[in-house]
Design an enzyme around this catalytic site. Structure first.
Site, PDB file in Angstrom:
ATOM      1  N   ARG A 121       0.477 -57.906  -3.147  1.00 44.08           N
ATOM      2  CA  ARG A 121       0.980 -57.595  -1.789  1.00 44.08           C
ATOM      3  C   ARG A 121       2.499 -57.506  -1.728  1.00 44.08           C
ATOM      4  NH1 ARG A 121      -3.325 -61.029  -0.391  1.00 44.08           N
ATOM      5  NH2 ARG A 121      -5.101 -59.732   0.183  1.00 44.08           N
ATOM      6  N   LYS A 143      11.970 -44.985  -0.282  1.00 46.10           N
ATOM      7  CA  LYS A 143      10.771 -44.138  -0.248  1.00 46.10           C
ATOM      8  C   LYS A 143      10.140 -44.192  -1.632  1.00 46.10           C
ATOM      9  CE  LYS A 143      11.612 -40.678   3.331  1.00 46.10           C
ATOM     10  NZ  LYS A 143      11.755 -39.226   3.604  1.00 46.10           N
ATOM     11  N   GLU A 185      21.576 -31.731  -5.212  1.00 41.46           N
ATOM     12  CA  GLU A 185      21.457 -32.769  -4.177  1.00 41.46           C
ATOM     13  C   GLU A 185      22.837 -33.344  -3.822  1.00 41.46           C
ATOM     14  OE1 GLU A 185      18.496 -33.422  -2.730  1.00 41.46           O
ATOM     15  OE2 GLU A 185      16.907 -33.028  -4.201  1.00 41.46           O
ATOM     16  N   LYS A 227      24.133 -41.343   1.395  1.00 39.74           N
ATOM     17  CA  LYS A 227      22.709 -41.666   1.488  1.00 39.74           C
ATOM     18  C   LYS A 227      22.521 -43.046   2.113  1.00 39.74           C
ATOM     19  CE  LYS A 227      18.172 -41.522   0.274  1.00 39.74           C
ATOM     20  NZ  LYS A 227      17.176 -40.899  -0.581  1.00 39.74           N
ATOM     21  N   GLU A 237      12.915 -42.609   9.074  1.00 40.61           N
ATOM     22  CA  GLU A 237      12.918 -41.214   9.510  1.00 40.61           C
ATOM     23  C   GLU A 237      12.237 -41.045  10.863  1.00 40.61           C
ATOM     24  OE1 GLU A 237      12.366 -38.694   6.051  1.00 40.61           O
ATOM     25  OE2 GLU A 237      11.858 -37.006   7.332  1.00 40.61           O
ATOM     26  N   ARG A 242      17.643 -39.177   9.212  1.00 36.10           N
ATOM     27  CA  ARG A 242      17.224 -39.127   7.807  1.00 36.10           C
ATOM     28  C   ARG A 242      16.611 -37.772   7.464  1.00 36.10           C
ATOM     29  NH1 ARG A 242      14.569 -43.925   3.968  1.00 36.10           N
ATOM     30  NH2 ARG A 242      14.674 -42.666   2.094  1.00 36.10           N
ATOM     31  N   ASN A 246      16.577 -33.515   4.246  1.00 36.50           N
ATOM     32  CA  ASN A 246      15.653 -32.467   3.811  1.00 36.50           C
ATOM     33  C   ASN A 246      16.258 -31.074   3.905  1.00 36.50           C
ATOM     34  OD1 ASN A 246      13.541 -34.278   3.270  1.00 36.50           O
ATOM     35  ND2 ASN A 246      13.064 -34.386   5.443  1.00 36.50           N
ATOM     36  N   HIS A 249      15.002 -28.274   1.806  1.00 28.95           N
ATOM     37  CA  HIS A 249      13.760 -28.729   1.186  1.00 28.95           C
ATOM     38  C   HIS A 249      12.521 -27.996   1.690  1.00 28.95           C
ATOM     39  CE1 HIS A 249      16.247 -31.760  -0.623  1.00 28.95           C
ATOM     40  NE2 HIS A 249      15.219 -32.359  -1.190  1.00 28.95           N
ATOM     41  N   HIS A 253      10.507 -26.242  -0.899  1.00 30.69           N
ATOM     42  CA  HIS A 253       9.117 -26.657  -1.090  1.00 30.69           C
ATOM     43  C   HIS A 253       8.208 -25.433  -1.309  1.00 30.69           C
ATOM     44  CE1 HIS A 253       5.434 -28.983  -0.211  1.00 30.69           C
ATOM     45  NE2 HIS A 253       5.069 -27.931   0.484  1.00 30.69           N
ATOM     46  N   HIS A 267      12.811 -29.422  -9.120  1.00 28.69           N
ATOM     47  CA  HIS A 267      12.972 -29.721  -7.693  1.00 28.69           C
ATOM     48  C   HIS A 267      14.387 -29.388  -7.197  1.00 28.69           C
ATOM     49  CE1 HIS A 267      12.796 -31.814  -3.871  1.00 28.69           C
ATOM     50  NE2 HIS A 267      13.873 -32.499  -4.231  1.00 28.69           N
TER      51      HIS A 267
HETATM   52  N1  LIG Z   1      12.139 -41.557  -3.324  1.00 29.21           N
HETATM   53  C1  LIG Z   1      12.946 -40.603  -2.921  1.00 29.21           C
HETATM   54  O1  LIG Z   1      13.651 -40.726  -1.923  1.00 29.21           O
HETATM   55  C2  LIG Z   1      13.025 -39.341  -3.732  1.00 29.21           C
HETATM   56  C3  LIG Z   1      14.034 -38.412  -3.466  1.00 29.21           C
HETATM   57  C4  LIG Z   1      14.114 -37.288  -4.277  1.00 29.21           C
HETATM   58  C5  LIG Z   1      13.214 -37.112  -5.310  1.00 29.21           C
HETATM   59  N2  LIG Z   1      12.237 -38.041  -5.524  1.00 29.21           N
HETATM   60  C6  LIG Z   1      11.276 -37.888  -6.647  1.00 29.21           C
HETATM   61  O2  LIG Z   1      11.997 -37.958  -7.859  1.00 29.21           O
HETATM   62  C7  LIG Z   1      11.270 -37.269  -8.871  1.00 29.21           C
HETATM   63  C8  LIG Z   1      12.225 -36.428  -9.672  1.00 29.21           C
HETATM   64  O3  LIG Z   1      13.207 -37.259 -10.241  1.00 29.21           O
HETATM   65  P1  LIG Z   1      14.056 -36.806 -11.510  1.00 29.21           P
HETATM   66  O4  LIG Z   1      14.613 -35.473 -11.258  1.00 29.21           O
HETATM   67  O5  LIG Z   1      14.952 -37.928 -11.832  1.00 29.21           O
HETATM   68  O6  LIG Z   1      12.917 -36.570 -12.612  1.00 29.21           O
HETATM   69  P2  LIG Z   1      12.402 -37.424 -13.858  1.00 29.21           P
HETATM   70  O7  LIG Z   1      12.302 -38.853 -13.566  1.00 29.21           O
HETATM   71  O8  LIG Z   1      11.166 -36.726 -14.317  1.00 29.21           O
HETATM   72  O9  LIG Z   1      13.556 -37.188 -14.941  1.00 29.21           O
HETATM   73  C9  LIG Z   1      13.809 -35.887 -15.418  1.00 29.21           C
HETATM   74  C10 LIG Z   1      13.685 -35.831 -16.948  1.00 29.21           C
HETATM   75  O10 LIG Z   1      14.830 -36.440 -17.537  1.00 29.21           O
HETATM   76  C11 LIG Z   1      14.443 -37.467 -18.449  1.00 29.21           C
HETATM   77  N3  LIG Z   1      15.522 -38.450 -18.410  1.00 29.21           N
HETATM   78  C12 LIG Z   1      15.803 -39.316 -17.406  1.00 29.21           C
HETATM   79  N4  LIG Z   1      16.974 -39.915 -17.633  1.00 29.21           N
HETATM   80  C13 LIG Z   1      17.446 -39.456 -18.807  1.00 29.21           C
HETATM   81  C14 LIG Z   1      18.623 -39.696 -19.560  1.00 29.21           C
HETATM   82  N5  LIG Z   1      19.593 -40.494 -19.094  1.00 29.21           N
HETATM   83  N6  LIG Z   1      18.775 -39.058 -20.732  1.00 29.21           N
HETATM   84  C15 LIG Z   1      17.818 -38.192 -21.178  1.00 29.21           C
HETATM   85  N7  LIG Z   1      16.703 -37.901 -20.495  1.00 29.21           N
HETATM   86  C16 LIG Z   1      16.512 -38.521 -19.322  1.00 29.21           C
HETATM   87  C17 LIG Z   1      13.102 -37.910 -17.964  1.00 29.21           C
HETATM   88  O11 LIG Z   1      12.348 -38.502 -18.977  1.00 29.21           O
HETATM   89  C18 LIG Z   1      12.492 -36.586 -17.511  1.00 29.21           C
HETATM   90  O12 LIG Z   1      12.011 -35.879 -18.610  1.00 29.21           O
HETATM   91  C19 LIG Z   1      10.209 -36.457  -8.166  1.00 29.21           C
HETATM   92  O13 LIG Z   1       8.960 -37.053  -8.381  1.00 29.21           O
HETATM   93  C20 LIG Z   1      10.593 -36.560  -6.693  1.00 29.21           C
HETATM   94  O14 LIG Z   1       9.471 -36.526  -5.834  1.00 29.21           O
HETATM   95  C21 LIG Z   1      12.140 -39.138  -4.765  1.00 29.21           C
HETATM   96 ZN   LIG Z   2      15.326 -33.466  -3.003  1.00 30.69          ZN
END
Ligand SMILES: NC(=O)c1ccc[n+]([C@@H]2O[C@H](COP(=O)([O-])OP(=O)(O)OC[C@H]3O[C@@H](n4cnc5c(N)ncnc54)[C@H](O)[C@@H]3O)[C@@H](O)[C@H]2O)c1
Ligand SMILES: [Zn+2]
Length: 369
Positions: A121, A143, A185, A227, A237, A242, A246, A249, A253, A267
Site C-alpha cells: 500500500r 505521475k 521538452e 516543472k 491537473e 499543469r 501538454n 502533446h 500523440h 515521444h
Molecule cells: N511521469 C511523467 O510525468 C512522464 C512525463 C514524460 C514522459 N513520461 C514517460 O517517460 C517514458 C520515456 O522516457 P525516456 O525518454 O527517458 O525513455 P527510456 O526510459 O526508455 O530511455 C530511453 C533509452 O535510453 C536508455 N538510457 C537511459 N539513460 C541512459 C544513459 N544515461 N546512457 C545511455 N542510455 C541510457 C534507456 O535504456 C532507453 O533505451 C515514456 O514511457 C513516457 O510515457 C512520463
Molecule cells: Zn512529453
C-alpha cells in the site's frame, strides 16, 4: 550543486542537480532511511554505466542494497514488468518505510513509481533520472504509470518521490537521438510561458546538444524549476495549469499513434513536431503571429528535430490524424482540450476548436512538407 524544492506541503521534496552527484548520492539518501538498506531498479542499458558507481556511493554510507536490472525499452512499462518488479520487492522484504531507487529514464521512473505506490500500500522512492527527458520532465511531479493494450499510461497513480537526484554527466552516454527528444521538452518550457528561455534555447540549444556542460546544466535547472512550479500550483491537473505541460502533446500523440509508438518517432520527436503544429494551428486561426510559428519551426529544424508531418514520417490525411487525437485520454465529455498559443511563451488551454477544424488544418499544404 544546486538544490530546489517541489513545494507540496507534507509531500514536498528536494531536487538536487550537480555534475558527478551520482558518486555522492549515498550522502543525500542516508538521512532519509529508517534502516540502512535500499533497493535499486534500473535497465540493461543504464546498469553497465552507472549501477556500480551508485552502489559504491551507498556502500560508502554503509547502506546495503540489492538491485534489479530490467530490459531496456517501453515494453517494460507493462503489467508483466509491474508483476516482476512488485514480486521482486516483496521477495526482498521491502517495508513501507523503505526507499526504492529508480536509476534510468522515464520508463524505469514511471514503473518504479507506480510499483511503489501499490506495494504494501505504498513505500518511498527516489528518482535518479539518466535521460534528458526524465531529468527535465518525468522524474518530477509524481505521475506514474504503465501501458496497457488500450493505450499508453492508462493505469497509474499520483505518487511523489521522496528525492530527485540529477547528475547531468550521465547524459554523456545517452544516444544523440534520445538527447534531442529530451531537448524538445526543454524547448516546451520556453514556449509555455517563458519567451526569454525560448530565446536562450535558440542561442544555446546547439551547444547543449553538442555536449556543452554549462548549457546542459542551465537548461536542466531552468526546466526542472519550471516543472516544479507548475506541479506545486496544480499537482493533480485539476486546473488548467499543469495541462499546459501538454503543449504539442495532442498533435504529437496523433503522430505517435500513427507511427505505432515505435522507434520511427520517439515521444520527444513527436512533441517537437506537435509544438510546431500547435503554433501553426494557432496562427492559422489568427491567435498567434505567423512569424512566431515560423521561429518555433526553424529552431526545431535547426537541431534536426521533426518540424512537419513529412519530417515526422507521417503521410496520412487530416481526418485520420484527428481521429487519433479523439482517442486521447484528455478528452473530456467528448471535447479535446487543445493547448494553443497567442505567441511564443503565451500558451493557453481551449476547447473552442473541434476535431473537424483540426482535420481541415492538417490537410493544408504548408504543414505537410
Ligand atoms: N511521469 C511523467 O510525468 C512522464 C512525463 C514524460 C514522459 N513520461 C514517460 O517517460 C517514458 C520515456 O522516457 P525516456 O525518454 O527517458 O525513455 P527510456 O526510459 O526508455 O530511455 C530511453 C533509452 O535510453 C536508455 N538510457 C537511459 N539513460 C541512459 C544513459 N544515461 N546512457 C545511455 N542510455 C541510457 C534507456 O535504456 C532507453 O533505451 C515514456 O514511457 C513516457 O510515457 C512520463
Ligand atoms: Zn512529453
Amino acid at each position: 550543486m544546486e538544490s530546489l524544492t517541489v513545494d507540496l506541503g507534507a509531500r514536498s521534496y528536494p531536487i538536487l542537480i550537480g555534475d558527478g552527484l551520482l558518486r555522492d548520492i549515498g550522502r543525500h539518501v542516508a538521512p532519509l532511511l529508517k534502516r540502512p538498506r535500499a533497493m535499486i531498479v534500473t535497465d540493461t542499458n543504464v546498469a553497465p554505466h552507472y549501477l556500480v558507481a551508485l552502489g559504491a556511493s551507498l556502500g560508502a554510507e554503509n547502506i546495503s542494497f540489492s538491485s534489479l536490472v530490467l530490459s531496456a525499452g517501453e515494453s517494460t512499462k507493462s503489467w508483466a514488468g509491474l508483476a516482476r518488479l512488485t514480486e521482486w520487492l516483496i521477495g526482498e522484504g521491502v517495508e513501507r518505510s523503505d526507499h526504492v531507487i529508480a536509476l534510468g529514464g522515464g520508463v524505469i521512473g514511471d514503473l518504479v513509481g507506480f510499483a511503489c505506490s501499490i506495494v504494501k500500500r505504498g513505500c518511498h522512492f527516489i528518482q535518479v533520472p539518466t535521460t534528458l527527458l526524465a531529468q527535465v520532465d518525468s522524474s518530477v511531479g509524481g505521475k506514474t504509470a504503465i501501458n496497457v493494450e488500450a493505450g499508453k499510461n492508462l493505469i497509474g497513480a499520483f505518487h511523489q518521490p521522496a528525492l530527485v537526484v540529477i547528475d547531468p554527466t550521465t547524459l554523456t552516454t545517452l544516444p544523440r537521438r534520445e538527447l534531442g527528444a529530451g531537448y524538445a521538452e526543454v524547448v516546451k518550457y520556453g514556449l509555455i510561458d517563458d519567451a526569454d528561455f525560448f530565446a536562450w534555447c535558440e542561442a544555446n540549444g546547439a551547444a547543449l546538444l553538442a555536449g556543452d556542460s554549462d548549457a546542459r546544466h542551465r537548461a536542466i535547472a531552468h526546466s526542472v524549476a519550471a516543472k516544479a512550479r507548475i506541479v506545486a500550483a496544480d499537482e493533480r491537473e485539476t486546473q488548467d495549469i499543469r495541462a499546459l505541460l501538454n503543449l504539442g502533446h495532442s498533435f504529437g500523440h496523433a503522430l505517435e499513434a500513427e507511427t505505432g509508438y515505435s522507434d520511427r518517432l520517439l515521444h520527444g520527436e513527436a512533441v517537437a513536431a506537435g509544438m510546431v503544429l500547435a503554433h501553426q494551428f494557432s496562427a492559422a486561426n489568427g491567435l498567434c503571429p505567423a512569424a512566431d510559428a515560423d521561429r518555433v519551426r526553424d529552431h526545431l529544424a535547426s537541431v534536426d528535430l521533426p518540424h512537419s508531418l513529412a519530417s515526422a514520417g507521417v503521410n496520412i490525411g487530416g481526418a485520420a490524424l484527428a481521429a487519433h487525437m479523439a482517442h486521447d485520454k484528455k478528452v473530456r465529455g467528448g471535447k479535446l482540450p487543445l493547448i494553443l498559443t497567442r505567441g511564443i511563451g503565451r500558451s493557453f488551454v481551449t476547447e473552442d476548436y473541434g476535431l473537424d477544424a483540426v482535420a481541415a488544418f492538417l490537410d493544408g499544404s504548408p504543414i505537410r512538407s
